[in-house]
Design a protein around this motif. Structure first.
Motif, PDB file in Angstrom:
ATOM      1  N   ALA A 240       0.829  -1.205   0.000  1.00 37.73           N
ATOM      2  CA  ALA A 240       0.000   0.000   0.000  1.00 37.73           C
ATOM      3  C   ALA A 240       0.865   1.258   0.000  1.00 37.73           C
ATOM      4  CB  ALA A 240      -0.925  -0.007   1.206  1.00 37.73           C
ATOM      5  N   LEU A 241       1.932   1.248   0.792  1.00 30.98           N
ATOM      6  CA  LEU A 241       2.820   2.415   0.841  1.00 30.98           C
ATOM      7  C   LEU A 241       3.523   2.621  -0.507  1.00 30.98           C
ATOM      8  CD1 LEU A 241       4.356   2.092   4.416  1.00 30.98           C
ATOM      9  CD2 LEU A 241       2.762   3.834   3.603  1.00 30.98           C
ATOM     10  N   ARG A 242       3.910   1.529  -1.166  1.00 32.11           N
ATOM     11  CA  ARG A 242       4.525   1.661  -2.490  1.00 32.11           C
ATOM     12  C   ARG A 242       3.551   2.302  -3.473  1.00 32.11           C
ATOM     13  NH1 ARG A 242       7.262  -4.375  -2.693  1.00 32.11           N
ATOM     14  NH2 ARG A 242       9.185  -3.840  -1.571  1.00 32.11           N
ATOM     15  N   TYR A 243       2.296   1.910  -3.392  1.00 36.04           N
ATOM     16  CA  TYR A 243       1.268   2.490  -4.267  1.00 36.04           C
ATOM     17  C   TYR A 243       1.138   3.995  -4.007  1.00 36.04           C
ATOM     18  CZ  TYR A 243      -3.436   3.421  -6.103  1.00 36.04           C
ATOM     19  OH  TYR A 243      -4.507   3.951  -6.773  1.00 36.04           O
ATOM     20  N   PHE A 244       1.097   4.373  -2.725  1.00 32.95           N
ATOM     21  CA  PHE A 244       0.959   5.784  -2.388  1.00 32.95           C
ATOM     22  C   PHE A 244       2.182   6.591  -2.814  1.00 32.95           C
ATOM     23  CE2 PHE A 244      -1.850   4.155   1.247  1.00 32.95           C
ATOM     24  CZ  PHE A 244      -3.004   4.288   0.486  1.00 32.95           C
ATOM     25  N   ILE A 245       3.375   6.006  -2.683  1.00 38.03           N
ATOM     26  CA  ILE A 245       4.599   6.709  -3.081  1.00 38.03           C
ATOM     27  C   ILE A 245       4.613   6.954  -4.588  1.00 38.03           C
ATOM     28  CG2 ILE A 245       7.106   6.475  -3.285  1.00 38.03           C
ATOM     29  CD1 ILE A 245       6.982   5.044  -0.524  1.00 38.03           C
ATOM     30  N   LEU A 246       4.190   5.976  -5.369  1.00 40.63           N
ATOM     31  CA  LEU A 246       4.084   6.175  -6.819  1.00 40.63           C
ATOM     32  C   LEU A 246       3.089   7.292  -7.140  1.00 40.63           C
ATOM     33  CD1 LEU A 246       4.111   2.479  -8.098  1.00 40.63           C
ATOM     34  CD2 LEU A 246       5.894   4.196  -8.455  1.00 40.63           C
ATOM     35  N   LEU A 247       1.999   7.334  -6.383  1.00 38.97           N
ATOM     36  CA  LEU A 247       1.023   8.400  -6.560  1.00 38.97           C
ATOM     37  C   LEU A 247       1.658   9.760  -6.225  1.00 38.97           C
ATOM     38  CD1 LEU A 247      -2.656   8.240  -5.378  1.00 38.97           C
ATOM     39  CD2 LEU A 247      -1.282  10.255  -4.918  1.00 38.97           C
ATOM     40  N   PHE A 248       2.461   9.809  -5.163  1.00 35.05           N
ATOM     41  CA  PHE A 248       3.171  11.037  -4.790  1.00 35.05           C
ATOM     42  C   PHE A 248       4.063  11.510  -5.928  1.00 35.05           C
ATOM     43  CE2 PHE A 248       3.304  11.221   0.150  1.00 35.05           C
ATOM     44  CZ  PHE A 248       1.928  11.135   0.195  1.00 35.05           C
ATOM     45  N   PHE A 249       4.808  10.570  -6.531  1.00 29.10           N
ATOM     46  CA  PHE A 249       5.694  10.921  -7.640  1.00 29.10           C
ATOM     47  C   PHE A 249       4.900  11.504  -8.805  1.00 29.10           C
ATOM     48  CE2 PHE A 249       9.133   8.030  -5.995  1.00 29.10           C
ATOM     49  CZ  PHE A 249      10.122   9.002  -5.951  1.00 29.10           C
ATOM     50  N   ALA A 250       3.766  10.879  -9.122  1.00 26.99           N
ATOM     51  CA  ALA A 250       2.949  11.355 -10.246  1.00 26.99           C
ATOM     52  C   ALA A 250       2.431  12.762  -9.977  1.00 26.99           C
ATOM     53  CB  ALA A 250       1.788  10.396 -10.487  1.00 26.99           C
ATOM     54  N   TYR A 251       1.948  13.003  -8.751  1.00 22.01           N
ATOM     55  CA  TYR A 251       1.432  14.331  -8.413  1.00 22.01           C
ATOM     56  C   TYR A 251       2.556  15.371  -8.455  1.00 22.01           C
ATOM     57  CZ  TYR A 251      -0.929  18.087  -5.921  1.00 22.01           C
ATOM     58  OH  TYR A 251      -1.469  19.297  -5.579  1.00 22.01           O
ATOM     59  N   THR A 252       3.726  15.001  -7.931  1.00 23.72           N
ATOM     60  CA  THR A 252       4.861  15.924  -7.934  1.00 23.72           C
ATOM     61  C   THR A 252       5.258  16.295  -9.357  1.00 23.72           C
ATOM     62  OG1 THR A 252       5.685  15.023  -5.845  1.00 23.72           O
ATOM     63  CG2 THR A 252       7.265  16.227  -7.206  1.00 23.72           C
ATOM     64  N   TYR A 253       5.266  15.302 -10.242  1.00 21.63           N
ATOM     65  CA  TYR A 253       5.606  15.564 -11.645  1.00 21.63           C
ATOM     66  C   TYR A 253       4.618  16.565 -12.248  1.00 21.63           C
ATOM     67  CZ  TYR A 253       6.387  14.878 -16.610  1.00 21.63           C
ATOM     68  OH  TYR A 253       6.634  15.087 -17.943  1.00 21.63           O
ATOM     69  N   LEU A 254       3.334  16.349 -12.007  1.00 26.44           N
ATOM     70  CA  LEU A 254       2.319  17.255 -12.552  1.00 26.44           C
ATOM     71  C   LEU A 254       2.430  18.645 -11.925  1.00 26.44           C
ATOM     72  CD1 LEU A 254      -0.797  14.903 -12.691  1.00 26.44           C
ATOM     73  CD2 LEU A 254       0.587  15.704 -14.606  1.00 26.44           C
ATOM     74  N   SER A 255       2.745  18.695 -10.634  1.00 28.20           N
ATOM     75  CA  SER A 255       2.859  19.975  -9.952  1.00 28.20           C
ATOM     76  C   SER A 255       4.022  20.800 -10.492  1.00 28.20           C
ATOM     77  CB  SER A 255       3.041  19.753  -8.447  1.00 28.20           C
ATOM     78  OG  SER A 255       3.158  20.977  -7.755  1.00 28.20           O
TER      79      SER A 255
END
Length: 268
Positions: A240-255
């Motif tokens: 679950a944490l790996r999934y959330f970290i990937l989501l963090f990376f995606a949001y950071t890229y878009l930001s």
């Protein structure tokens, strides 16, 4: 910026699932409770750290249990230090415990911490709940405008029971900041009570920075709707944490990708 959110879940075998209150649905739901921190820098906002909160009965070794305050303090300990400025930790009323305020000071950050209306402070030698302060005589409010919104504000010096200055051993001084937002027809919102560790921070700056707390709420909404933040049904905590970290990376890229100078190396 430190906060937490709940993600509705349907399975019973997922890590951290339980009955938690949802501010969105205004009721207790079957969900995960996620504690995160967010960095706001310039016009960019970036998710930093994440923990999945688990209740005591999920731990085989009860000594490993961590409250949400424990998790928030760990985020503060790991918080980035910037060479040319002092970081400001912003929290809502849930994260206003003495232990967390002490951690902010210990790690040499400043803090803007929302207080509940019944929080006790020492003001001019007497104890008051913060909700009593606006009713005291001679506490005149001042109107200021921040990003097109009009507020009436009042501020003064207070101390908190249980928090002393490590050097002088005397009660640690804080700034209490009370505000109301102008609505329509000359009406005002309820009072917002903020505790500020930086005695020199100006009124406009306090309001401007605290408004940025909503960046983390915007992230939660975006993550849940665009990234299916709540859609993961991974059972293990590591997965679950790996999934959330990937989501963090995606949001950071878009930001960051909205800036012309931003580029991702192809060697990453």
């Amino acid at each position: 910026i430190i906060d937490d959110t709940v993600n509705r879940k349907y399975g019973s075998l997922l890590t951290g699932v339980g009955r938690y209150y949802s501010n969105t649905e205004k009721r207790v739901i079957h969900s995960q409770n996620i504690v995160t921190s967010h960095l706001f820098l310039g016009n960019s906002d970036i998710p930093l750290f994440i923990h999945i909160y688990k209740k005591m009965d999920e731990y085989e070794d009860k000594s490993k249990f961590r409250s949400k305050i424990d998790m928030a303090m760990e985020h503060i300990e790991k918080g980035p230090k910037l060479k040319d400025r002092i970081g400001v930790v912003i929290t809502d009323t849930w994260y206003s415990s003495n232990s967390l305020i002490k951690k902010i000071i210990e790690m040499e950050f400043e803090g803007i911490i929302a207080l509940k209306s019944n929080r006790t402070v020492n003001f001019k030698g007497k104890k008051y709940s913060v909700s009593e302060l606006p009713t005291l005589p001679d506490n005149d409010f001042e109107k200021i405008t921040v990003e097109g919104k009009v507020y009436q504000v009042w501020t003064s010096k207070v101390t908190l029971p249980g928090i002393s200055n490590k050097v002088t051993k005397k009660p640690q001084k804080f700034k209490i900041f009370i505000s109301q937002l102008e609505l329509s027809n000359d009406s005002w919102s309820g009072y917002k009570y903020l505790l500020v560790t930086d005695m020199a921070m100006g009124k406009w700056t306090i309001l401007y920075l605290y408004q940025k707390r909503w960046k983390i709420e915007t992230f939660y909404q975006f993550a849940k709707n665009a990234f299916d933040f709540r859609g993961s049904q991974i059972r293990t905590e590591t997965g679950a944490l790996r999934y959330f970290i990937l989501l963090f990376f995606a949001y950071t890229y878009l930001s960051l990708s909205k800036y012309p100078h931003f580029a991702i190396s192809t060697n990453v």
